[in-house]
Every structure is written in structure tokens, then in C-alpha cells.
Design a protein around this motif. Sequence first.
Motif, short mmCIF file in Angstrom:
data_model
loop_
_atom_site.label_atom_id
_atom_site.label_comp_id
_atom_site.label_asym_id
_atom_site.label_seq_id
_atom_site.Cartn_x
_atom_site.Cartn_y
_atom_site.Cartn_z
N SER A 9 61.54 110.33 -53.23
CA SER A 9 60.47 109.50 -52.71
C SER A 9 59.57 110.29 -51.79
O SER A 9 59.69 111.49 -51.62
N VAL A 10 58.64 109.57 -51.19
CA VAL A 10 57.68 110.18 -50.29
C VAL A 10 58.20 110.12 -48.88
O VAL A 10 59.15 109.43 -48.57
N GLY A 11 57.53 110.80 -47.99
CA GLY A 11 57.90 110.79 -46.60
C GLY A 11 56.71 110.50 -45.74
O GLY A 11 55.57 110.69 -46.12
N SER A 12 56.93 110.05 -44.52
CA SER A 12 55.84 109.63 -43.66
C SER A 12 54.91 110.77 -43.33
O SER A 12 53.70 110.63 -43.32
N GLN A 13 55.45 111.96 -43.05
CA GLN A 13 54.61 113.10 -42.71
C GLN A 13 54.98 114.28 -43.61
O GLN A 13 55.20 115.39 -43.16
N GLY A 14 55.08 114.02 -44.90
CA GLY A 14 55.47 115.06 -45.82
C GLY A 14 56.97 115.26 -45.86
O GLY A 14 57.49 116.10 -46.56
N THR A 15 57.74 114.47 -45.09
CA THR A 15 59.18 114.55 -45.08
C THR A 15 59.73 113.23 -45.60
O THR A 15 59.26 112.17 -45.23
N LEU A 16 60.72 113.31 -46.42
CA LEU A 16 61.21 112.13 -47.10
C LEU A 16 62.34 111.50 -46.31
O LEU A 16 63.07 112.17 -45.60
N ALA A 17 62.48 110.20 -46.49
CA ALA A 17 63.58 109.50 -45.87
C ALA A 17 64.89 109.98 -46.45
O ALA A 17 65.00 110.29 -47.62
N THR A 18 65.93 110.03 -45.64
CA THR A 18 67.21 110.58 -46.05
C THR A 18 68.20 109.44 -46.22
O THR A 18 68.51 108.74 -45.26
N GLY A 32 64.13 115.97 -48.76
CA GLY A 32 62.88 116.51 -48.27
C GLY A 32 61.98 117.01 -49.39
O GLY A 32 62.35 117.03 -50.56
N PRO A 33 60.77 117.41 -49.04
CA PRO A 33 59.82 117.89 -50.05
C PRO A 33 60.33 119.16 -50.70
O PRO A 33 60.99 119.97 -50.07
N PRO A 34 60.02 119.36 -51.99
CA PRO A 34 60.50 120.56 -52.69
C PRO A 34 59.74 121.78 -52.22
O PRO A 34 58.71 121.68 -51.55
N PRO A 35 60.22 122.97 -52.57
CA PRO A 35 59.49 124.19 -52.20
C PRO A 35 58.12 124.22 -52.89
O PRO A 35 57.88 123.54 -53.87
N TRP A 36 57.24 125.06 -52.36
CA TRP A 36 55.86 125.06 -52.83
C TRP A 36 55.75 125.46 -54.29
O TRP A 36 54.92 124.93 -55.02
N GLY A 37 56.58 126.40 -54.73
CA GLY A 37 56.52 126.80 -56.12
C GLY A 37 56.86 125.67 -57.06
O GLY A 37 56.15 125.41 -58.05
N LEU A 38 57.95 124.96 -56.77
CA LEU A 38 58.34 123.83 -57.59
C LEU A 38 57.32 122.70 -57.48
O LEU A 38 57.03 122.00 -58.46
N PRO A 72 57.52 113.33 -54.77
CA PRO A 72 57.13 113.73 -53.41
C PRO A 72 55.64 113.57 -53.18
O PRO A 72 54.83 113.77 -54.09
N ARG A 73 55.29 113.23 -51.96
CA ARG A 73 53.88 113.06 -51.62
C ARG A 73 53.15 114.40 -51.66
O ARG A 73 51.96 114.46 -51.96
N ARG A 74 53.86 115.48 -51.39
CA ARG A 74 53.23 116.79 -51.44
C ARG A 74 52.67 117.08 -52.82
O ARG A 74 51.61 117.70 -52.96
N VAL A 75 53.35 116.65 -53.87
CA VAL A 75 52.88 116.89 -55.23
C VAL A 75 51.57 116.16 -55.47
O VAL A 75 50.65 116.71 -56.09
N ALA A 76 51.45 114.93 -54.99
CA ALA A 76 50.20 114.19 -55.17
C ALA A 76 49.05 114.88 -54.44
O ALA A 76 47.92 114.92 -54.95
N HIS A 77 49.32 115.42 -53.25
CA HIS A 77 48.28 116.18 -52.54
C HIS A 77 47.83 117.39 -53.36
O HIS A 77 46.63 117.68 -53.46
N LEU A 78 48.79 118.09 -53.96
CA LEU A 78 48.44 119.25 -54.76
C LEU A 78 47.66 118.87 -56.00
O LEU A 78 46.74 119.59 -56.42
N VAL A 79 48.01 117.75 -56.61
CA VAL A 79 47.25 117.28 -57.78
C VAL A 79 45.79 117.05 -57.40
O VAL A 79 44.86 117.42 -58.13
N GLY A 80 45.57 116.42 -56.25
CA GLY A 80 44.21 116.20 -55.80
C GLY A 80 43.44 117.50 -55.58
O GLY A 80 42.28 117.63 -55.99
N LEU A 81 44.10 118.48 -54.97
CA LEU A 81 43.44 119.77 -54.74
C LEU A 81 43.15 120.49 -56.05
O LEU A 81 42.06 121.07 -56.24
N PHE A 82 44.10 120.48 -56.98
CA PHE A 82 43.89 121.15 -58.26
C PHE A 82 42.76 120.48 -59.05
O PHE A 82 41.96 121.17 -59.70
N CYS A 83 42.70 119.16 -59.01
CA CYS A 83 41.63 118.46 -59.74
C CYS A 83 40.26 118.78 -59.15
O CYS A 83 39.29 118.98 -59.90
#
Length: 617
Positions: A13-22, A42-48, A401-412
Motif C-alpha cells: 500500500s501507500v504511505g503518508s509520507q512515502g512510507t507505508l503503514a506496517t 516500506g517503499p521499494p528501492p528506486w531501481g525496482l 507504492p505511492r512512490r511508483v505513482a510519482h515516478l509514473v507522473g514524472l516519466f509521462c
Amino acid sequence: MSQSPPNAIQLQSVGSQGTLATLPRPPDVQNPSSDSWASLCGPPPWGLSCLLALQHILVLASLLCTSHLLLLQSLPAGGLSFSPAQLLASSLFACGVSTSLQTWMGSRLPLVQAPSLQFLIPALVLTSQKLPLALRTPGNCEHRARAQASLVLRLCGGPGCHGLELWNTSIREVSGAVVVSGLLQAILGLLGGPGHLFPRCGPLVLAPSLVVAGLSVYREVALLCSTHWGLASLLIVLMVVCSQHLGSCLLPPCHWRPASTSSTHTHILAFRLLSVLIPVACVWIVSALLGLSIIPGELSAPTKAPWFWLPHPAEWDWPLLTPRALAAGISMALAASTSSLGCYALCGQLLRLPSPPPHACSRGLSLEGLGSVLAGLLGSPMGTASSFPNVGTVGLLQAGPRRVAHLVGLFCMALGLSPRLAQLLTTIPLPVLGGVLGVTQAMVLSTGFSSFHLADIDSGRNVFIVGFSIFMALLLPRGFREASVLLKTGWSPLDVLLRSLLTEPIFLAGLLGFLLENTIPGTRLERGLGQGLPPPFTAREAPMPQKSREKADQEYELPFSIQNLCPCIPQPLRCLCPLPQDSGNEERGPSEPGETADLLPDFGDQCPQPSRGQSQL
């Protein structure tokens, strides 16, 4: 490679500040694939994260190419005055901006914004009405364009091309409808309309909408796959094998410190997490080795597309606002709003989060509207809305993860700045795009079916609502397309509005389900409204620590820097900010079994309310 241990880490799931609930995995779960949503880390590594974002872009490409090609093919003959890659780039840029805003301060869910097919039907109606009488034959109607389009476009290089002026007028009018729909969605969100309606949309409204959403695009999927059924079948088989049969297999541990463990060596379910990228890469390579170039004609030619451009309003001309565009825009706004609310509920259910609160729904819809306004001003014929296939990808990968959605926005946004790079998406073979779209839509369909158990499905009332909503939502569009004369009133804008709304399956499913659910008497327990959370989440609510529940409830809250601005917001717009009573769903306990909630006052008290165990057939 080994089978996964009971405590394998999975990305959820997503997290409030890029960190996921545990949340710890229940001890009775031995197979990670059987209860994959229980563990949040937590969020996955940047490569993944980049690989996961690339998969979402591939899914977005299937929607992008399908919607644009079907629309452009329905336009008058004569060709294009500019490269279609620029249209794709403008849509990608708008999708990137909308995705970033949605994830940052909208609904806060990891929702990818894409050219929704809910914009396609009104656009096809609008362009078919624009055709000259000699060309407006039954074979050129909007449903024929969807089912029989050849996906081949011709470039027109000069002002002397036949039909060029008519083509430009049509595309400008569709862009004007997109701007109107975005403005209406933004107004609805700012006024808090979604927040008032969403609490009344229980499982009997959302589940039929999800089922119809999964079934309504089978024509487009079949059209793409029919270009080469062998490649499409190979892709589908590989996606099933990677996501299901090999989903529990682990690669050697990598260095990554999740939020829920102190170890830096963590096993990752690579086949499941990459169950879109691996099959697409394999089939793409096979297609190249066999010399199969199944791409949409001239769209793959790089000669007309610049390497860099800055999208800006009126690139070709300003959107054209006409009464017909206004009618189509109203239809787009209603259909896209219905679809987006279903996406919010679907994403929250897949991520085991509480139901989206009113303020999150209102913010999300208003920002989606702003994204559509931007797309229309940039000349795109498609607006932006939450993408069902991308939410289905979250369910397929079991990672959001919310980080992935942020990256999708940047890539687009990066692809939107380079039409030449955006054109690379059109080199993906069409059967590959069709297979990806088919599998992800199947996930949406299956989630809709699984949502029926949230209510008392043994109730005769509920059985009628579900069956009637689904069947009529699929029947009425087909009937009105075959007998379009029934919707001819003599006034073109009204014709466009009626033909657009009454041929939108998701809108019809949501409307029929909402009216029947809120007018037919029934207890809140019978309707599945007794709890504020979905039963799969509620089942874990008792053993879940209070701190973890509060952490999950905070997923929809605004970032801290923006929350400080809420006291400065005018009172009519306070619906966009979380209220103190929205901070936790636990305050809204289960209702009494005999409580009714109907749109018709006192109507539910005319008949005795049967208990849950009684048969109403």
C-alpha cells in the motif's frame, strides 16, 4: 530460486509520507499468494520502483493508443495536418501532471491518470454527427468505428488536403468538449458533490459498476488482439504464468531495508512484481525475430515528430466551444466522474485501506477535472481520469507504492516533452497492447465479482439490484446503437447528449445501481453499509493495533505543508479538507440491523425488515 517463506515481504500500500503503514502478517498464513494484502511495508528501492513505473506506462500506452487511434480513425477522410505523435505527447504530458497532482494532494491513492475510454464514446458520437450526410452511413457510426477501425492513418502535409479543415474543426470541437467536462468535474469536486454521493454508494452500487467496467472494453481488446492472435495469446499466457504460477517464487535476496523488518536482505517476488514487463519484453522480442511489424501504420514514422517541444495551449488552435461540444462535455463529465469514484473504491479495497472519505473523493475529482482542462487546452482529444487498467495492474502485481505513482507522473511528463520518444510507445505491437489491456481489465472484473460478498447477496432485494443493473447497463447501449433513431429529437446538442449518456455502460450501471439501492427498502446490514470498512479490512480490525488503524486512516490526509493552509480556505471549499470526525472510521461504528437509509423518506418503515438469515425470494 526458492519458494517463498511464510514471512516473505510483499509490496502493498501507500504511505503518508512515502512510507507505508506496517502491519504484521497473520501467523496462520503460510502461502504469500493466498493473503497477499495483509502485509504492508516500506517503499521499494528506486531501481525496482522505476521498473514498476515502466509497467504502468505500458498499461497506460494500451489505453493511449486505443483511444487515440479509434478516435482519429472516425474523423473525416483527408489526413492529419501534423504528426499524431504530438497528440500522444500532449496527452502524456497532461496525464503526467494530473497523476502527480492526484498522488500529491488529490485522493492520495496511487492512481495513474490516463485517457479514459469514458471520453471516447461521447467523442465518437460528436465526430460521427459532424460527418457529411453522404458519409454518415450505418458503417460510419461510432460503434462501427470502435469495432471495425483499421488503425491506419494518413499524414497530410499541406493546406490543400481534402477534408483538412473539417478534420481540424472536429478535433477542436472534441478538445472543447474535454475542456467543458474538466470544468464540470472541477466544479463538482469543489462543491463537495462526490463527498455527498460516495457514502451512499455501497457494494451494490460499486460492484455492478466494476463488473461492467471490466466487460465494457472487450470490443477494443478484441480489435487489438485480432491483429495477431498468436502473439496476443502468448502474452496472456506469460502474464498468467508470471503472476500466478510463478508468483510465489523468489529471486536471491537484495539489499533493501523495509519498514517492517530490520534485515537488509529481503526476498522479492520478482515474477509477480514484473508480471507485465517480462511478458511484454519476451513477446516484443519474438515479434521482432519473426519480422512481425504489427504497429498502427504511419504512427510509427519518426520523420514528422520533433525531438523536443514544450506543450502549451493553442499549439494548433484553441478548442472550439459549441452547443454540441457542451453536450458532449456534460456526458464526458458524468461518465468520467462515475468511473473515477469506482476507481477510488477499487484501489482502496485492493490496498486494504478504509473507504475513501468525502474530502479525498472531492479533491480527487476536482484535480482530475483540472487535468482534463489542461489536456483540452493542449489540443488533446482525450481527457484524463483514473485508469481502471492501471488499478487492475496494482491488483495483478499486488504492489501499489505511492512512490511508483510519482515516478509514473514524472516519466509521462518527460515523454510529453519529446514527441519522438512518445512515438516509441506506438512501436509496441498491437496484440501486445491488447493482451495487456485484457488481463488488467480481467482483474477489474474479478474484483467487482468479489465485492458482492460485502453485502447480503442471499437477499432477494440485492439479487435483483445486481442482476438488473448489470444486464441493463450492457443491454441499453447496444439497443440504442442499433436503433439510434429513437434518440433523434431534431436538436443536435440534445441528440449528442442522449446518445452519449445512454451508450455509456459504466454510467448506466452506476446510475441504475444508485437509484435502486437508495429507493428499495433495506437495512444497512443487508446493503453492506453496516461498517465503514470493507469486510476484508474489518476482519483484521480487532487484532490490529490502534496505532496501525490510525496510520491507515491517515493515508487520505493532505501533506502536512498543505494542511496548514486549510484554515485559510473559504468556507464553501472546506469540503476539500479533512474534518476531525473523518480522522478514523472506527468512530463510525456498525449500525443497528434494523436501521434503514433510503432516498424516499419513511418508505422503509412500511414493510417489516427481514433479518439477514431470512430468505426474501
